[in-house]
Design a protein around this motif. Structure first.
Motif, PDB file in Angstrom:
ATOM      1  N   GLN A  53     -48.497  -9.831  37.474  1.00 41.19           N
ATOM      2  CA  GLN A  53     -48.950  -9.753  38.779  1.00 41.19           C
ATOM      3  C   GLN A  53     -48.075 -10.045  39.693  1.00 41.19           C
ATOM      4  O   GLN A  53     -47.970 -10.093  41.155  1.00 41.19           O
ATOM      5  CB  GLN A  53     -49.832 -11.791  38.658  1.00 41.19           C
ATOM      6  CG  GLN A  53     -50.596 -12.471  38.104  1.00 41.19           C
ATOM      7  CD  GLN A  53     -51.695 -10.694  38.354  1.00 41.19           C
ATOM      8  OE1 GLN A  53     -51.719 -11.095  38.808  1.00 41.19           O
ATOM      9  NE2 GLN A  53     -52.293 -10.811  36.877  1.00 41.19           N
ATOM     10  N   LEU A  54     -46.492 -10.040  39.328  1.00 37.92           N
ATOM     11  CA  LEU A  54     -45.832  -9.864  39.894  1.00 37.92           C
ATOM     12  C   LEU A  54     -44.450  -8.224  39.925  1.00 37.92           C
ATOM     13  O   LEU A  54     -44.074  -8.060  41.379  1.00 37.92           O
ATOM     14  CB  LEU A  54     -44.719 -10.621  39.826  1.00 37.92           C
ATOM     15  CG  LEU A  54     -45.220 -12.412  39.264  1.00 37.92           C
ATOM     16  CD1 LEU A  54     -44.762 -13.977  39.170  1.00 37.92           C
ATOM     17  CD2 LEU A  54     -45.510 -12.904  41.030  1.00 37.92           C
ATOM     18  N   TRP A  55     -45.229  -7.644  38.601  1.00 40.48           N
ATOM     19  CA  TRP A  55     -44.068  -6.644  39.039  1.00 40.48           C
ATOM     20  C   TRP A  55     -44.988  -5.437  38.474  1.00 40.48           C
ATOM     21  O   TRP A  55     -46.124  -5.939  37.538  1.00 40.48           O
ATOM     22  CB  TRP A  55     -42.713  -6.679  37.956  1.00 40.48           C
ATOM     23  CG  TRP A  55     -42.581  -7.645  38.063  1.00 40.48           C
ATOM     24  CD1 TRP A  55     -41.087  -7.879  39.264  1.00 40.48           C
ATOM     25  CD2 TRP A  55     -42.050  -9.144  37.605  1.00 40.48           C
ATOM     26  NE1 TRP A  55     -40.303  -9.189  39.491  1.00 40.48           N
ATOM     27  CE2 TRP A  55     -40.926 -10.091  39.146  1.00 40.48           C
ATOM     28  CE3 TRP A  55     -41.976 -10.174  36.897  1.00 40.48           C
ATOM     29  CZ2 TRP A  55     -40.706 -11.233  38.940  1.00 40.48           C
ATOM     30  CZ3 TRP A  55     -41.882 -11.327  37.065  1.00 40.48           C
ATOM     31  CH2 TRP A  55     -40.889 -11.920  37.846  1.00 40.48           C
ATOM     32  N   PRO A  56     -44.322  -4.078  38.425  1.00 41.21           N
ATOM     33  CA  PRO A  56     -44.723  -2.677  37.539  1.00 41.21           C
ATOM     34  C   PRO A  56     -45.014  -3.172  35.999  1.00 41.21           C
ATOM     35  O   PRO A  56     -44.660  -4.264  35.609  1.00 41.21           O
ATOM     36  CB  PRO A  56     -44.091  -2.224  37.986  1.00 41.21           C
ATOM     37  CG  PRO A  56     -43.479  -2.329  39.446  1.00 41.21           C
ATOM     38  CD  PRO A  56     -42.910  -4.094  38.934  1.00 41.21           C
ATOM     39  N   ALA A  57     -46.221  -2.404  35.402  1.00 37.68           N
ATOM     40  CA  ALA A  57     -46.763  -2.571  34.260  1.00 37.68           C
ATOM     41  C   ALA A  57     -45.028  -2.578  33.591  1.00 37.68           C
ATOM     42  O   ALA A  57     -45.161  -3.233  32.166  1.00 37.68           O
ATOM     43  CB  ALA A  57     -47.674  -1.994  33.588  1.00 37.68           C
ATOM     44  N   TRP A  58     -44.949  -1.699  33.415  1.00 36.65           N
ATOM     45  CA  TRP A  58     -42.832  -1.574  32.796  1.00 36.65           C
ATOM     46  C   TRP A  58     -41.979  -2.667  32.429  1.00 36.65           C
ATOM     47  O   TRP A  58     -41.627  -2.981  30.960  1.00 36.65           O
ATOM     48  CB  TRP A  58     -42.207   0.076  32.933  1.00 36.65           C
ATOM     49  CG  TRP A  58     -41.477  -0.332  33.666  1.00 36.65           C
ATOM     50  CD1 TRP A  58     -42.199   0.241  35.447  1.00 36.65           C
ATOM     51  CD2 TRP A  58     -40.492  -0.534  34.270  1.00 36.65           C
ATOM     52  NE1 TRP A  58     -40.887   0.050  35.960  1.00 36.65           N
ATOM     53  CE2 TRP A  58     -39.900  -0.259  35.305  1.00 36.65           C
ATOM     54  CE3 TRP A  58     -39.223  -0.950  33.736  1.00 36.65           C
ATOM     55  CZ2 TRP A  58     -38.443  -0.570  35.805  1.00 36.65           C
ATOM     56  CZ3 TRP A  58     -38.152  -1.829  34.236  1.00 36.65           C
ATOM     57  CH2 TRP A  58     -38.049  -0.966  35.632  1.00 36.65           C
ATOM     58  N   VAL A  59     -42.170  -3.773  33.766  1.00 38.14           N
ATOM     59  CA  VAL A  59     -41.736  -5.030  33.644  1.00 38.14           C
ATOM     60  C   VAL A  59     -41.402  -5.666  33.294  1.00 38.14           C
ATOM     61  O   VAL A  59     -41.262  -5.908  32.068  1.00 38.14           O
ATOM     62  CB  VAL A  59     -41.162  -5.027  35.470  1.00 38.14           C
ATOM     63  CG1 VAL A  59     -40.243  -6.190  34.815  1.00 38.14           C
ATOM     64  CG2 VAL A  59     -40.051  -3.854  35.595  1.00 38.14           C
ATOM     65  N   ALA A  60     -43.540  -6.163  33.519  1.00 36.24           N
ATOM     66  CA  ALA A  60     -44.142  -7.147  32.308  1.00 36.24           C
ATOM     67  C   ALA A  60     -44.009  -7.011  31.322  1.00 36.24           C
ATOM     68  O   ALA A  60     -44.157  -7.769  30.172  1.00 36.24           O
ATOM     69  CB  ALA A  60     -45.507  -6.808  32.964  1.00 36.24           C
ATOM     70  N   ALA A  61     -44.343  -5.373  30.714  1.00 34.19           N
ATOM     71  CA  ALA A  61     -43.947  -5.034  29.627  1.00 34.19           C
ATOM     72  C   ALA A  61     -42.454  -6.049  28.472  1.00 34.19           C
ATOM     73  O   ALA A  61     -42.501  -6.214  27.447  1.00 34.19           O
ATOM     74  CB  ALA A  61     -44.418  -3.693  28.939  1.00 34.19           C
ATOM     75  N   LEU A  62     -41.396  -5.252  29.011  1.00 31.12           N
ATOM     76  CA  LEU A  62     -40.790  -5.889  28.680  1.00 31.12           C
ATOM     77  C   LEU A  62     -40.675  -6.634  28.417  1.00 31.12           C
ATOM     78  O   LEU A  62     -39.511  -7.562  27.868  1.00 31.12           O
ATOM     79  CB  LEU A  62     -39.294  -5.413  29.344  1.00 31.12           C
ATOM     80  CG  LEU A  62     -38.921  -3.754  29.016  1.00 31.12           C
ATOM     81  CD1 LEU A  62     -38.096  -3.091  30.508  1.00 31.12           C
ATOM     82  CD2 LEU A  62     -38.167  -3.459  28.345  1.00 31.12           C
ATOM     83  N   LEU A  63     -40.479  -8.383  29.541  1.00 29.68           N
ATOM     84  CA  LEU A  63     -40.294  -9.540  29.501  1.00 29.68           C
ATOM     85  C   LEU A  63     -41.417  -9.848  28.776  1.00 29.68           C
ATOM     86  O   LEU A  63     -41.021 -10.873  27.595  1.00 29.68           O
ATOM     87  CB  LEU A  63     -40.925  -9.875  30.856  1.00 29.68           C
ATOM     88  CG  LEU A  63     -39.948  -9.750  32.046  1.00 29.68           C
ATOM     89  CD1 LEU A  63     -41.599  -9.473  33.897  1.00 29.68           C
ATOM     90  CD2 LEU A  63     -39.259 -10.313  32.067  1.00 29.68           C
ATOM     91  N   ALA A  64     -42.569  -9.375  28.051  1.00 28.56           N
ATOM     92  CA  ALA A  64     -43.627  -9.798  27.353  1.00 28.56           C
ATOM     93  C   ALA A  64     -43.128  -9.595  25.904  1.00 28.56           C
ATOM     94  O   ALA A  64     -42.847 -10.976  25.329  1.00 28.56           O
ATOM     95  CB  ALA A  64     -44.984  -8.960  27.236  1.00 28.56           C
ATOM     96  N   LEU A  65     -42.529  -8.741  25.566  1.00 32.18           N
ATOM     97  CA  LEU A  65     -41.722  -7.822  24.402  1.00 32.18           C
ATOM     98  C   LEU A  65     -40.464  -9.130  24.288  1.00 32.18           C
ATOM     99  O   LEU A  65     -40.127  -9.504  23.659  1.00 32.18           O
ATOM    100  CB  LEU A  65     -40.914  -6.447  24.600  1.00 32.18           C
ATOM    101  CG  LEU A  65     -40.139  -6.301  22.937  1.00 32.18           C
ATOM    102  CD1 LEU A  65     -41.190  -6.520  21.715  1.00 32.18           C
ATOM    103  CD2 LEU A  65     -39.714  -4.561  23.561  1.00 32.18           C
ATOM    104  N   THR A  66     -39.556  -9.638  25.046  1.00 26.97           N
ATOM    105  CA  THR A  66     -38.502 -10.085  25.596  1.00 26.97           C
ATOM    106  C   THR A  66     -38.320 -11.534  25.120  1.00 26.97           C
ATOM    107  O   THR A  66     -38.353 -12.188  24.283  1.00 26.97           O
ATOM    108  CB  THR A  66     -37.910 -10.524  26.786  1.00 26.97           C
ATOM    109  OG1 THR A  66     -37.491  -9.345  26.776  1.00 26.97           O
ATOM    110  CG2 THR A  66     -36.489 -11.251  26.689  1.00 26.97           C
ATOM    111  N   ALA A  67     -40.217 -12.187  25.891  1.00 25.18           N
ATOM    112  CA  ALA A  67     -40.586 -13.209  24.806  1.00 25.18           C
ATOM    113  C   ALA A  67     -40.782 -13.208  23.636  1.00 25.18           C
ATOM    114  O   ALA A  67     -40.705 -14.537  22.687  1.00 25.18           O
ATOM    115  CB  ALA A  67     -41.574 -13.675  25.801  1.00 25.18           C
ATOM    116  N   THR A  68     -41.342 -12.252  23.072  1.00 23.29           N
ATOM    117  CA  THR A  68     -41.836 -12.513  21.785  1.00 23.29           C
ATOM    118  C   THR A  68     -40.456 -12.518  20.419  1.00 23.29           C
ATOM    119  O   THR A  68     -40.278 -13.072  19.492  1.00 23.29           O
ATOM    120  CB  THR A  68     -42.965 -11.528  21.537  1.00 23.29           C
ATOM    121  OG1 THR A  68     -41.919 -10.182  21.478  1.00 23.29           O
ATOM    122  CG2 THR A  68     -43.436 -11.635  21.950  1.00 23.29           C
ATOM    123  N   VAL A  69     -39.155 -11.772  20.867  1.00 27.75           N
ATOM    124  CA  VAL A  69     -38.291 -11.668  20.435  1.00 27.75           C
ATOM    125  C   VAL A  69     -37.991 -12.591  20.313  1.00 27.75           C
ATOM    126  O   VAL A  69     -36.794 -13.603  19.379  1.00 27.75           O
ATOM    127  CB  VAL A  69     -37.324 -10.927  20.703  1.00 27.75           C
ATOM    128  CG1 VAL A  69     -35.991 -10.361  20.111  1.00 27.75           C
ATOM    129  CG2 VAL A  69     -37.984  -9.517  20.929  1.00 27.75           C
TER     130      VAL A  69
END
Length: 253
Positions: A53-69
């Motif tokens: 909702q706040l950033w482009p798709a690639w940023v959201a994907a990196l944040l999601a991956l960071t959260a799971t790691v």
């Protein structure tokens, strides 16, 4: 619930407290590894939807991956790197096991880990650029099915390392087939929920099949090189199956 909490404590960094512990619980808790995977996938999905909702798709994907790691402490990523360091070259079984225990990362491990992170981030970014429900479903399925793949390898092979020096000794003992049946049951429940929610059934079946193929290939590789599974090999299985399921969800068919 007790076995689920043991699995949660083993696979994540969540501060789970148990009043007592019995070694056999760690052996039986593998039945709930896919359920823990569903929880990890849910966390990633929540972060993805919020970030999108706040950033482009690639940023959201990196944040999601960071959260799971962060949630897992890079547990499976460490196994992936160690496995490719040990088995990427042509060395004896004994030398491979020594390399797996080495905390340093080599070229094979660095390449495997880097490419895995990049590929997963790219695949989630592709899904995030589409209607977000597809990305949510893919994250849930990939984390759940991938952990079931690791349990399948564990049940179908003996332990290939040194049992006396295993970090989690109960997992170096024979894992009962019923645990794999229960793990598959969790995958079935998630699959049914996703279909009811609107996920295309053929795509879900392909995702299930590719996770199974990864498990079979890893089983053969570990059996041939080590004579059985190791904890690092299970981590590598999870990571590769996760990538395979994400590929299935992003493929055009």
């Amino acid at each position: 619930m007790r076995l689920f909490l043991v699995a949660l404590q083993f696979l994540t960094r969540l501060p789970v407290r148990l009043e007592r512990f019995e070694p056999g619980w760690l052996n039986d808790c593998v039945r709930h590894f896919p359920l823990v995977g569903a929880l990890v996938g849910t966390v990633g999905a929540v972060v993805l939807v919020g970030a999108a909702q706040l950033w482009p798709a690639w940023v959201a994907a990196l944040l999601a991956l960071t959260a799971t790691v962060a949630l897992t402490g890079g547990f499976h990523e460490d196994g992936l790197a160690d496995t490719f360091d040990a088995l990427g070259g042509v060395v004896s079984r004994e030398k491979a096991l020594v390399i797996m225990k080495d905390s340093r990362i080599g070229s094979y491990g660095a390449l495997a880990l880097g490419l895995s992170l990049l590929l997963r981030a790219a695949l989630v970014a592709v899904l995030a650029a589409r209607p977000l429900w597809g990305a949510v479903a893919a994250l849930l399925a990939s984390h759940t099915f991938a952990r079931a793949a690791a349990v399948g390898v564990m049940v179908s092979l003996p332990y290939g390392g040194d049992v006396e020096h295993a970090k989690a000794k109960p997992l170096a003992l024979a894992v009962a087939p019923r645990n794999f049946s229960i793990a598959l049951g969790w995958c079935g429940l998630l699959g049914l929920a996703l279909v009811v929610a609107g996920v295309h059934l053929p795509r879900l079946l392909v995702a299930t099949c590719v996770a199974a193929v990864v498990a079979l290939l890893m089983r053969q590789w570990l059996k041939r090189r080590l004579g059985g599974y190791t904890g690092d090999g299970l981590g590598a299985t999870e990571q590769l199956a996760e990538i395979a399921v994400l590929l299935a969800f992003t493929a055009s068919f």
